[in-house]
Design a protein around this motif. Structure first.
Motif, PDB file in Angstrom:
ATOM      1  N   ILE A   1      95.117  73.625  58.219  1.00 26.78           N
ATOM      2  CA  ILE A   1      95.004  72.360  58.416  1.00 26.78           C
ATOM      3  C   ILE A   1      96.034  71.969  59.181  1.00 26.78           C
ATOM      4  O   ILE A   1      97.319  72.265  58.877  1.00 26.78           O
ATOM      5  N   TRP A   2      95.995  70.941  60.134  1.00 27.40           N
ATOM      6  CA  TRP A   2      96.994  70.539  61.017  1.00 27.40           C
ATOM      7  C   TRP A   2      96.993  68.694  60.508  1.00 27.40           C
ATOM      8  O   TRP A   2      95.949  68.152  60.693  1.00 27.40           O
ATOM      9  N   GLN A   3      98.228  68.427  60.168  1.00 28.80           N
ATOM     10  CA  GLN A   3      98.234  66.814  59.812  1.00 28.80           C
ATOM     11  C   GLN A   3      99.303  66.417  60.837  1.00 28.80           C
ATOM     12  O   GLN A   3     100.297  66.849  61.356  1.00 28.80           O
ATOM     13  N   PHE A   4      98.926  65.367  61.285  1.00 30.44           N
ATOM     14  CA  PHE A   4      99.698  64.476  62.240  1.00 30.44           C
ATOM     15  C   PHE A   4      99.761  63.026  61.939  1.00 30.44           C
ATOM     16  O   PHE A   4      99.013  62.455  61.026  1.00 30.44           O
ATOM     17  N   GLY A   5     101.075  62.524  62.359  1.00 28.74           N
ATOM     18  CA  GLY A   5     101.646  61.117  61.960  1.00 28.74           C
ATOM     19  C   GLY A   5     101.994  60.906  60.494  1.00 28.74           C
ATOM     20  O   GLY A   5     102.342  59.760  60.392  1.00 28.74           O
ATOM     21  N   ILE A   6     102.343  62.180  59.985  1.00 30.85           N
ATOM     22  CA  ILE A   6     102.897  62.111  58.525  1.00 30.85           C
ATOM     23  C   ILE A   6     104.120  61.555  58.480  1.00 30.85           C
ATOM     24  O   ILE A   6     105.091  61.939  59.173  1.00 30.85           O
ATOM     25  N   ARG A   7     104.324  60.248  57.586  1.00 32.98           N
ATOM     26  CA  ARG A   7     105.719  59.924  57.464  1.00 32.98           C
ATOM     27  C   ARG A   7     105.853  59.173  55.951  1.00 32.98           C
ATOM     28  O   ARG A   7     106.928  58.686  55.954  1.00 32.98           O
ATOM     29  N   SER A   8     105.017  59.737  54.997  1.00 32.98           N
ATOM     30  CA  SER A   8     105.425  59.352  53.867  1.00 32.98           C
ATOM     31  C   SER A   8     104.827  60.403  52.656  1.00 32.98           C
ATOM     32  O   SER A   8     103.671  61.043  53.111  1.00 32.98           O
ATOM     33  N   GLY A   9     105.762  60.755  51.734  1.00 40.80           N
ATOM     34  CA  GLY A   9     105.205  61.607  50.721  1.00 40.80           C
ATOM     35  C   GLY A   9     106.402  61.928  49.943  1.00 40.80           C
ATOM     36  O   GLY A   9     107.581  61.830  50.100  1.00 40.80           O
ATOM     37  N   GLU A  10     106.072  62.656  48.822  1.00 39.09           N
ATOM     38  CA  GLU A  10     107.214  63.142  47.964  1.00 39.09           C
ATOM     39  C   GLU A  10     107.925  64.289  48.704  1.00 39.09           C
ATOM     40  O   GLU A  10     107.247  65.109  49.603  1.00 39.09           O
ATOM     41  N   LYS A  11     109.162  64.740  48.295  1.00 36.64           N
ATOM     42  CA  LYS A  11     109.681  65.698  49.076  1.00 36.64           C
ATOM     43  C   LYS A  11     108.944  67.033  48.952  1.00 36.64           C
ATOM     44  O   LYS A  11     109.000  67.865  49.585  1.00 36.64           O
ATOM     45  N   TYR A  12     108.599  67.365  47.654  1.00 37.90           N
ATOM     46  CA  TYR A  12     107.948  68.455  47.079  1.00 37.90           C
ATOM     47  C   TYR A  12     106.804  68.749  48.048  1.00 37.90           C
ATOM     48  O   TYR A  12     106.255  69.692  48.422  1.00 37.90           O
ATOM     49  N   GLU A  13     106.102  67.590  48.474  1.00 40.85           N
ATOM     50  CA  GLU A  13     104.724  67.548  49.461  1.00 40.85           C
ATOM     51  C   GLU A  13     105.361  68.380  50.745  1.00 40.85           C
ATOM     52  O   GLU A  13     104.672  69.284  51.239  1.00 40.85           O
ATOM     53  N   PHE A  14     106.256  67.699  51.350  1.00 37.54           N
ATOM     54  CA  PHE A  14     106.604  68.267  52.631  1.00 37.54           C
ATOM     55  C   PHE A  14     107.136  69.707  52.338  1.00 37.54           C
ATOM     56  O   PHE A  14     106.888  70.378  53.648  1.00 37.54           O
ATOM     57  N   GLU A  15     107.713  70.094  51.506  1.00 42.98           N
ATOM     58  CA  GLU A  15     108.224  71.459  51.199  1.00 42.98           C
ATOM     59  C   GLU A  15     106.987  72.411  51.194  1.00 42.98           C
ATOM     60  O   GLU A  15     106.742  73.518  51.713  1.00 42.98           O
ATOM     61  N   TRP A  16     105.914  71.850  50.349  1.00 39.67           N
ATOM     62  CA  TRP A  16     104.639  72.727  50.118  1.00 39.67           C
ATOM     63  C   TRP A  16     104.029  72.892  51.555  1.00 39.67           C
ATOM     64  O   TRP A  16     103.320  74.020  51.747  1.00 39.67           O
ATOM     65  N   ALA A  17     104.022  71.644  52.433  1.00 42.17           N
ATOM     66  CA  ALA A  17     102.977  71.673  53.685  1.00 42.17           C
ATOM     67  C   ALA A  17     103.672  72.880  54.642  1.00 42.17           C
ATOM     68  O   ALA A  17     102.983  73.607  55.263  1.00 42.17           O
ATOM     69  N   LYS A  18     105.159  73.125  54.635  1.00 42.72           N
ATOM     70  CA  LYS A  18     105.605  74.010  55.526  1.00 42.72           C
ATOM     71  C   LYS A  18     105.228  75.520  55.201  1.00 42.72           C
ATOM     72  O   LYS A  18     105.143  76.365  56.133  1.00 42.72           O
TER      73      LYS A  18
END
Length: 292
Positions: A169-186
């Protein structure tokens, strides 16, 4: 035509009046917003878009294509029960699966973003581990739960990722979320914060591999100064022209096997401009798909 539709007394979406049997693309509405975490109202988007689409033209000067030269069928809206989210997803999945089975491309009008999971499940049933997702959004949608439930518009991409597996999955334009969501995405997805940088390279990569792609467009990827009619507006978004150009590139260049446009809340923009934007994005998406 698959079952579970309501025959609307409002017009079909502009230019989508071909017969089901002759159409390669099938539009349908999923008027559902029961897990909305902030401002509800996306359930009204499909019918509002149908009515307001008649303020546009069938011709796109951007693509030099016309909806009257295509074969697209508007199935109407699914009849979705209140209070049973899993049943809603099953209805969407079954309906989309019937369209896919007949080698047609389903294009869903949301509704909140959770409706995407039903469409993705239908595609995964056919394409399995080959399936990929391109996701435009302001929000990560990668929470494991929201208000104690795992099925939510804030968890939809997490559920899709668990279904497909890592790095699909490729996500674009993302600028909002909990910190753990960004860490999970990495670890599990490919996340492109703030803009659409990297999209051209991805299109080249997926085109060469000829992989089936589900394309989901959450309209709040747009800046709320452009698109205020949404349930969870998030400043810092992209422009209309950036989104339009990207939609044309993705749908015209890749093996898009299903798509959706979600999260318009029409009554939060009394000017009607947000609905006009949603209609025009859908028009360009349909024309790009029909030109492949």
């Amino acid at each position: 035509m698959p079952d579970n539709t309501i025959i609307s007394n409002l017009p079909f979406f502009l230019g989508c009046d071909a017969e089901y049997e002759e159409s390669r693309i099938c539009v349908f509405g999923a008027p559902f917003d029961s897990t909305t975490s902030f401002r509800p109202g996306t359930r009204f988007a499909p019918q509002t878009m149908r009515a307001d689409s008649w303020g546009l033209e069938t011709y796109s000067p951007y693509q030099d294509r016309d909806l009257t030269d295509t074969k697209i069928f508007d199935c109407g809206d699914l009849e979705l029960p209140l209070g049973d989210t899993e049943q809603v997803l099953s209805i969407i999945e079954d309906f989309a699966a019937e369209i896919i089975k007949e080698n047609k491309t389903p294009v869903m009008i949301g509704g909140e973003h959770l409706v995407t999971l039903g469409g993705v499940r239908a595609c995964y049933d056919k394409y399995g581990d080959d399936l990929r997702i391109i996701h435009f959004d302001a929000h990560t949608d990668l929470r494991d739960e929201m208000f104690g439930v795992e099925l939510s518009h804030a968890t939809v991409i997490r559920r899709c990722s668990e279904l497909l597996g890592d790095k699909k999955i490729w996500q674009f334009g993302i600028r909002s979320g909990e910190k753990y969501e960004f860490e999970w995405a990495k670890k599990h997805n490919t996340i492109n914060k703030f803009d659409l940088n990297g999209l051209d390279d991805l299109i080249c990569e997926l085109k060469e591999a000829n992989l089936p792609v589900y394309f989901t467009v959450d309209l709040d990827v747009l800046d709320p100064s452009v698109f205020p009619g949404t349930g969870t507006p998030e400043p810092g978004g992209i422009s209309y022209k950036e989104l339009q150009d990207a939609v044309i590139k993705v749908c015209g260049g890749l093996n898009i096997i299903a798509a959706d446009v979600v999260e318009l809340c029409p009554h939060y923009d009394q000017s009607g401009a947000s609905t006009a934007i949603a209609c025009k994005i859908l028009r360009e998406l349909l024309l790009a798909l029909s030109g492949r």
